[in-house]
Design an enzyme around this catalytic site. Structure first.
Site, PDB file in Angstrom:
ATOM      1  N   ASN A 161      47.591 -34.863  13.284  1.00 30.90           N
ATOM      2  CA  ASN A 161      49.048 -34.777  13.425  1.00 30.90           C
ATOM      3  C   ASN A 161      49.375 -34.120  14.764  1.00 30.90           C
ATOM      4  O   ASN A 161      48.719 -33.162  15.159  1.00 30.90           O
ATOM      5  CB  ASN A 161      49.620 -33.953  12.275  1.00 30.90           C
ATOM      6  CG  ASN A 161      49.013 -34.342  10.937  1.00 30.90           C
ATOM      7  OD1 ASN A 161      47.804 -34.242  10.767  1.00 30.90           O
ATOM      8  ND2 ASN A 161      49.812 -34.801  10.038  1.00 30.90           N
ATOM      9  N   GLY A 206      61.859 -33.153  15.931  1.00 29.82           N
ATOM     10  CA  GLY A 206      60.996 -33.520  14.813  1.00 29.82           C
ATOM     11  C   GLY A 206      60.651 -32.360  13.895  1.00 29.82           C
ATOM     12  O   GLY A 206      60.279 -32.574  12.737  1.00 29.82           O
ATOM     13  N   GLY A 230      55.961 -35.572  23.776  1.00 28.31           N
ATOM     14  CA  GLY A 230      54.915 -36.461  23.265  1.00 28.31           C
ATOM     15  C   GLY A 230      54.694 -37.711  24.101  1.00 28.31           C
ATOM     16  O   GLY A 230      53.685 -38.403  23.917  1.00 28.31           O
ATOM     17  N   GLU A 238      45.808 -37.653   5.472  1.00 22.52           N
ATOM     18  CA  GLU A 238      46.409 -36.499   4.810  1.00 22.52           C
ATOM     19  C   GLU A 238      46.711 -36.866   3.363  1.00 22.52           C
ATOM     20  O   GLU A 238      47.153 -37.978   3.061  1.00 22.52           O
ATOM     21  CB  GLU A 238      47.639 -35.993   5.561  1.00 22.52           C
ATOM     22  CG  GLU A 238      48.867 -36.855   5.449  1.00 22.52           C
ATOM     23  CD  GLU A 238      50.053 -36.329   6.261  1.00 22.52           C
ATOM     24  OE1 GLU A 238      49.908 -36.175   7.491  1.00 22.52           O
ATOM     25  OE2 GLU A 238      51.118 -36.120   5.670  1.00 22.52           O
ATOM     26  N   PHE A 253      52.069 -32.350  16.502  1.00 18.47           N
ATOM     27  CA  PHE A 253      52.998 -31.422  17.154  1.00 18.47           C
ATOM     28  C   PHE A 253      52.349 -30.175  17.755  1.00 18.47           C
ATOM     29  O   PHE A 253      52.868 -29.621  18.732  1.00 18.47           O
ATOM     30  CB  PHE A 253      54.218 -31.090  16.282  1.00 18.47           C
ATOM     31  CG  PHE A 253      54.051 -30.138  15.131  1.00 18.47           C
ATOM     32  CD1 PHE A 253      53.718 -28.818  15.308  1.00 18.47           C
ATOM     33  CD2 PHE A 253      54.313 -30.578  13.831  1.00 18.47           C
ATOM     34  CE1 PHE A 253      53.609 -27.954  14.230  1.00 18.47           C
ATOM     35  CE2 PHE A 253      54.209 -29.724  12.749  1.00 18.47           C
ATOM     36  CZ  PHE A 253      53.844 -28.404  12.955  1.00 18.47           C
ATOM     37  N   GLY A 282      56.381 -32.805   8.151  1.00 15.75           N
ATOM     38  CA  GLY A 282      55.679 -32.239   7.003  1.00 15.75           C
ATOM     39  C   GLY A 282      55.014 -30.908   7.302  1.00 15.75           C
ATOM     40  O   GLY A 282      54.305 -30.364   6.445  1.00 15.75           O
ATOM     41  N   TYR A 295      59.738 -30.154  20.371  1.00 15.24           N
ATOM     42  CA  TYR A 295      58.674 -29.206  20.752  1.00 15.24           C
ATOM     43  C   TYR A 295      58.583 -29.004  22.259  1.00 15.24           C
ATOM     44  O   TYR A 295      58.586 -27.871  22.755  1.00 15.24           O
ATOM     45  CB  TYR A 295      57.324 -29.672  20.179  1.00 15.24           C
ATOM     46  CG  TYR A 295      57.316 -29.583  18.671  1.00 15.24           C
ATOM     47  CD1 TYR A 295      57.006 -28.390  18.039  1.00 15.24           C
ATOM     48  CD2 TYR A 295      57.685 -30.667  17.881  1.00 15.24           C
ATOM     49  CE1 TYR A 295      57.042 -28.278  16.665  1.00 15.24           C
ATOM     50  CE2 TYR A 295      57.729 -30.566  16.500  1.00 15.24           C
ATOM     51  CZ  TYR A 295      57.405 -29.371  15.892  1.00 15.24           C
ATOM     52  OH  TYR A 295      57.458 -29.268  14.534  1.00 15.24           O
ATOM     53  N   HIS A 341      54.521 -40.803  14.078  1.00 17.53           N
ATOM     54  CA  HIS A 341      53.903 -40.098  15.213  1.00 17.53           C
ATOM     55  C   HIS A 341      53.923 -40.916  16.500  1.00 17.53           C
ATOM     56  O   HIS A 341      52.871 -41.258  17.042  1.00 17.53           O
ATOM     57  CB  HIS A 341      52.434 -39.770  14.882  1.00 17.53           C
ATOM     58  CG  HIS A 341      52.241 -38.893  13.693  1.00 17.53           C
ATOM     59  ND1 HIS A 341      51.027 -38.773  13.050  1.00 17.53           N
ATOM     60  CD2 HIS A 341      53.092 -38.075  13.036  1.00 17.53           C
ATOM     61  CE1 HIS A 341      51.144 -37.921  12.042  1.00 17.53           C
ATOM     62  NE2 HIS A 341      52.388 -37.488  12.005  1.00 17.53           N
TER      63      HIS A 341
HETATM   64  P1  FAE Z   1      60.923 -34.589  19.327  1.00 20.99           P
HETATM   65  O1  FAE Z   1      60.529 -33.471  18.432  1.00 20.99           O
HETATM   66  O2  FAE Z   1      61.109 -35.940  18.743  1.00 20.99           O
HETATM   67  O3  FAE Z   1      62.284 -34.136  20.060  1.00 20.99           O
HETATM   68  C1  FAE Z   1      63.029 -34.981  20.885  1.00 20.99           C
HETATM   69  C2  FAE Z   1      64.490 -34.612  20.778  1.00 20.99           C
HETATM   70  O4  FAE Z   1      65.222 -35.275  21.811  1.00 20.99           O
HETATM   71  C3  FAE Z   1      65.146 -35.038  19.464  1.00 20.99           C
HETATM   72  O5  FAE Z   1      65.819 -33.939  18.901  1.00 20.99           O
HETATM   73  C4  FAE Z   1      66.111 -36.149  19.873  1.00 20.99           C
HETATM   74  O6  FAE Z   1      67.259 -36.234  19.055  1.00 20.99           O
HETATM   75  C5  FAE Z   1      66.441 -35.769  21.295  1.00 20.99           C
HETATM   76  N1  FAE Z   1      66.857 -36.905  22.131  1.00 20.99           N
HETATM   77  C6  FAE Z   1      66.307 -38.134  22.209  1.00 20.99           C
HETATM   78  N2  FAE Z   1      66.932 -38.905  23.122  1.00 20.99           N
HETATM   79  C7  FAE Z   1      67.926 -38.113  23.668  1.00 20.99           C
HETATM   80  C8  FAE Z   1      68.919 -38.350  24.651  1.00 20.99           C
HETATM   81  N3  FAE Z   1      69.007 -39.525  25.312  1.00 20.99           N
HETATM   82  N4  FAE Z   1      69.790 -37.336  24.941  1.00 20.99           N
HETATM   83  C9  FAE Z   1      69.691 -36.147  24.280  1.00 20.99           C
HETATM   84  N5  FAE Z   1      68.771 -35.880  23.334  1.00 20.99           N
HETATM   85  C10 FAE Z   1      67.880 -36.860  23.032  1.00 20.99           C
HETATM   86  O7  FAE Z   1      59.919 -34.752  20.527  1.00 20.99           O
HETATM   87  N6  FAE Z   1      53.714 -33.988  13.263  1.00 20.99           N
HETATM   88  C11 FAE Z   1      52.802 -33.057  12.906  1.00 20.99           C
HETATM   89  O8  FAE Z   1      52.077 -32.540  13.769  1.00 20.99           O
HETATM   90  N7  FAE Z   1      52.657 -32.676  11.596  1.00 20.99           N
HETATM   91  C12 FAE Z   1      53.406 -33.233  10.595  1.00 20.99           C
HETATM   92  O9  FAE Z   1      53.263 -32.854   9.426  1.00 20.99           O
HETATM   93  C13 FAE Z   1      54.351 -34.235  10.953  1.00 20.99           C
HETATM   94  N8  FAE Z   1      55.102 -34.846   9.997  1.00 20.99           N
HETATM   95  C14 FAE Z   1      56.085 -35.731  10.382  1.00 20.99           C
HETATM   96  C15 FAE Z   1      56.925 -36.274   9.407  1.00 20.99           C
HETATM   97  C16 FAE Z   1      57.983 -37.094   9.777  1.00 20.99           C
HETATM   98  C17 FAE Z   1      58.863 -37.694   8.723  1.00 20.99           C
HETATM   99  C18 FAE Z   1      58.222 -37.366  11.151  1.00 20.99           C
HETATM  100  C19 FAE Z   1      59.362 -38.241  11.587  1.00 20.99           C
HETATM  101  C20 FAE Z   1      57.380 -36.834  12.123  1.00 20.99           C
HETATM  102  C21 FAE Z   1      56.322 -36.015  11.755  1.00 20.99           C
HETATM  103  N9  FAE Z   1      55.477 -35.442  12.705  1.00 20.99           N
HETATM  104  C22 FAE Z   1      54.506 -34.553  12.325  1.00 20.99           C
HETATM  105  C23 FAE Z   1      55.613 -35.782  14.142  1.00 20.99           C
HETATM  106  C24 FAE Z   1      56.263 -34.663  14.988  1.00 20.99           C
HETATM  107  O10 FAE Z   1      57.438 -34.202  14.383  1.00 20.99           O
HETATM  108  C25 FAE Z   1      56.528 -35.230  16.382  1.00 20.99           C
HETATM  109  O11 FAE Z   1      55.286 -35.615  16.936  1.00 20.99           O
HETATM  110  C26 FAE Z   1      57.199 -34.207  17.301  1.00 20.99           C
HETATM  111  O12 FAE Z   1      58.439 -33.792  16.784  1.00 20.99           O
HETATM  112  C27 FAE Z   1      57.391 -34.786  18.695  1.00 20.99           C
HETATM  113  O13 FAE Z   1      57.797 -33.737  19.549  1.00 20.99           O
HETATM  114  P2  FAE Z   1      58.523 -34.048  20.923  1.00 20.99           P
HETATM  115  O14 FAE Z   1      58.794 -32.757  21.602  1.00 20.99           O
HETATM  116  O15 FAE Z   1      57.765 -35.082  21.652  1.00 20.99           O
END
Ligand code: FAE
Length: 507
Positions: free
Chosen positions: A486, A119, A476, A363, A488, A124, A25, A448
């Site tokens: 939640n 993420g 995050g 949830e 995101f 979800g 995000y 999260h």
């Molecule tokens: P994120 O989306 O984790 O993106 C970080 C990216 O950086 C990833 O693609 C990594 O692969 C990449 N990365 C990491 N280290 C490196 C590196 N060294 N070099 C290159 N790339 C790298 O970060 N949140 C909601 O609000 N609603 C939901 O319903 C919900 N359900 C969820 C269900 C599951 C199973 C999971 C795992 C999470 C859920 N979340 C939900 C949490 C949400 O997806 C999460 O808070 C966000 O994706 C975090 O966003 P960021 O931009 O911080």
């Protein structure tokens, strides 16, 4: 420009204006807004592009039949619901750069998405804007009016947030489990609330009517959705690519960022193959670098770089303020006259809000096994006060997190303010067969992760890292451990706020 390897551009003499680490995000917001402001952006992502169907014709596996695509470099699945009727459900898979990382730290497994879209690929889809007063408590240095008048609406619009048609929901077979959840909540005097989503509910209606291929109704969620869900690939990243100024390099893992003589930063990157092996290590230079590797990814990089001297100017707040958003799961055993349905949409639409009275927002989650389980499942977000810290372990050459399993106890107590009450009213009990043998609470995990480079502490009030001009945190990691819902939408809205200030003042 589209998806590309960073080859060719990796020479030390070429200087990228902006490099973004990670495509979740925060990274997607930064890339879009910078590109719209006329800046060329290169995004590097350690996971796959997830744009090509496998031999079975689909890009993603479903929850009932996980395979090599489902997990990041594991030889056995590590399913959040590890057991059923007490029996372990995990199975052997081949090691692959799959979509869901179950990253293990002391006392906690942190689930994260891997691939272009971060993420958004695995979550979800629950797109929840917290109540104003709760946001104020989380990030007191941020202007609440600006957030709710400008940045939350902006984030919700681009993410494509929508709400389920309540009339359809009342009779849809796939939401029987949620209606049972509502009945039990309301009979106990608890507040039941609908929550928005980024899953396209018009598409889901067509799935239910048999006129579109099934995705939410085919148990697709934590290993990706082949249809229906608006991930970042369909929203922010699509808009970013359409500017012609954004390049994305998948299977590229950033290992180091250090100041370059004469200004800017040298970024070291490992190229990975799909078995996770490093096939080459390259460096490139960038004038500005955005850390958007997620709470854990960003914190690990910054903690290591501070401890090993790569970024000596970082302050002592790096690695601190990490929390699990108070996540804890539980299941309840319903009576035979309260079936939750064999067909369950994998996308939650509702929750039980007991935050003010008990510190928990639960949830109402599906168990999309394809058979009647007579179980209700809940993921609670709670007001757990515990915060952990990342630290560099010179012996192992890795970053540790000092979380303790016992720190979930306040989360359990908060969740019990909802479920003890419901069980007492309904004459039901907790399921003890879903998270192990005779284990009531799913207290071993979080979905999260938040914090590790907290806004206005490790950074200034807009994500500029102290001590190194031109370095930013925009994911995050900025949020101090909890969002009360939640996360995101809050991560996206905060990134929208911060990038606007950065573009206006730093570029
Ligand atoms: P994120 O989306 O984790 O993106 C970080 C990216 O950086 C990833 O693609 C990594 O692969 C990449 N990365 C990491 N280290 C490196 C590196 N060294 N070099 C290159 N790339 C790298 O970060 N949140 C909601 O609000 N609603 C939901 O319903 C919900 N359900 C969820 C269900 C599951 C199973 C999971 C795992 C999470 C859920 N979340 C939900 C949490 C949400 O997806 C999460 O808070 C966000 O994706 C975090 O966003 P960021 O931009 O911080």
């Amino acid at each position: 420009m589209g998806v590309a390897a960073l080859a060719g551009q990796a020479s030390a003499t070429t200087r990228i204006p902006v490099l973004v680490i990670g495509t979740g995000y925060g990274g997607a917001v930064a890339a879009l807004r910078l590109a719209q402001a006329g800046v060329d952006v290169h995004m590097v992502e350690m996971g796959l592009a997830w744009d090509t169907p496998g031999p079975d014709g689909t890009i993603f596996a479903n929850m009932t039949n996980p395979d090599h695509r489902s997990y990041w470099l594991r030889t056995k699945t590590k399913q959040p619901l590890s057991n059923f009727l007490g029996f372990p459900v995990d199975k052997d898979i081949s090691r692959y750069t799959g979509i869901l990382d179950a990253e293990e730290f002391s006392g906690i497994t942190v689930y994260q998405g891997r691939g272009v879209g971060g993420g958004s690929l695995v979550n979800g889809g629950m797109a929840v804007t917290p109540r104003r007063e709760r946001f104020r408590a989380v990030l007191p240095s941020v202007d609440v009016d600006e957030m709710y008048n400008v940045y939350y609406p902006r984030a919700n619009a681009v993410l494509g947030v929508n709400t389920v048609d309540p009339v359809w929901w009342e009779t849809a077979e796939c939401y029987r489990f949620a209606r049972v959840g509502r009945k039990h909540a309301q009979r106990s005097g608890l507040q039941f609330v609908f929550v928005p989503s980024v899953y396209d509910f018009d598409y889901m209606k067509r799935e239910a009517a048999g006129s579109a291929p099934r995705s939410a109704l085919a148990a697709e969620v934590i290993y990706g959705n082949n249809h229906g869900k608006k991930t970042l690939q369909q929203t922010y990243l699509a808009l970013a690519k359409a500017t012609g100024r954004v390049t994305i390099s998948p299977l590229h893992k950033v290992t180091s960022v250090t100041p370059t003589a004469g200004g800017g930063y040298t970024v070291a990157i490992d190229w990975l193959d799909t078995a996770g092996n490093t096939t080459a290590s390259v460096t490139t230079t960038a004038a500005k670098v955005f850390f958007a590797a997620g709470s854990v990814g960003t914190s690990k990089l910054l903690t290591k770089l501070k401890a090993t001297g790569g970024l000596p100017g970082l302050n002592n707040e790096i690695g601190k303020g990490w929390g699990d958003n108070g996540n804890v799961m539980c299941g309840r055993a319903n009576h035979m006259w309260d079936p939750t349905g064999a067909l369950q949409a994998s996308m939650p639409t509702a929750g039980i809000d007991n935050w003010d009275a008990g510190g928990a927002f639960a949830e109402v989650a599906p168990i999309p096994t394809g058979m009647e389980t007579y179980a209700s499942l809940y993921l609670s977000i709670t007001k757990n006060p515990h915060r952990a810290e990342f630290s560099w372990n010179a012996t192992t050459g890795k970053v540790d997190l000092n979380w303790r399993t016992a720190w979930k106890q306040p989360a359990i107590e908060a969740a019990k303010t909802i479920f003890d009450k419901i069980n007492a009213k309904e004459g039901t009990i907790y399921r003890t067969d879903l998270f192990g043998f005779c284990k009531t609470w799913g207290d071993q995990l979080t979905y999260h992760p938040l914090g590790g480079a907290v806004l206005n502490k490790a950074t200034d009030n807009y994500g500029r890292l102290h001590g190194h001009p031109g370095l930013y945190v925009i994911d995050g990691a900025l949020i101090p451990g909890n969002t009360s819902v939640n996360p995101f939408v809050t991560i996206t809205a905060l990134a929208e706020r911060n990038i606007e200030n950065i573009i206006a003042n730093d570029l």
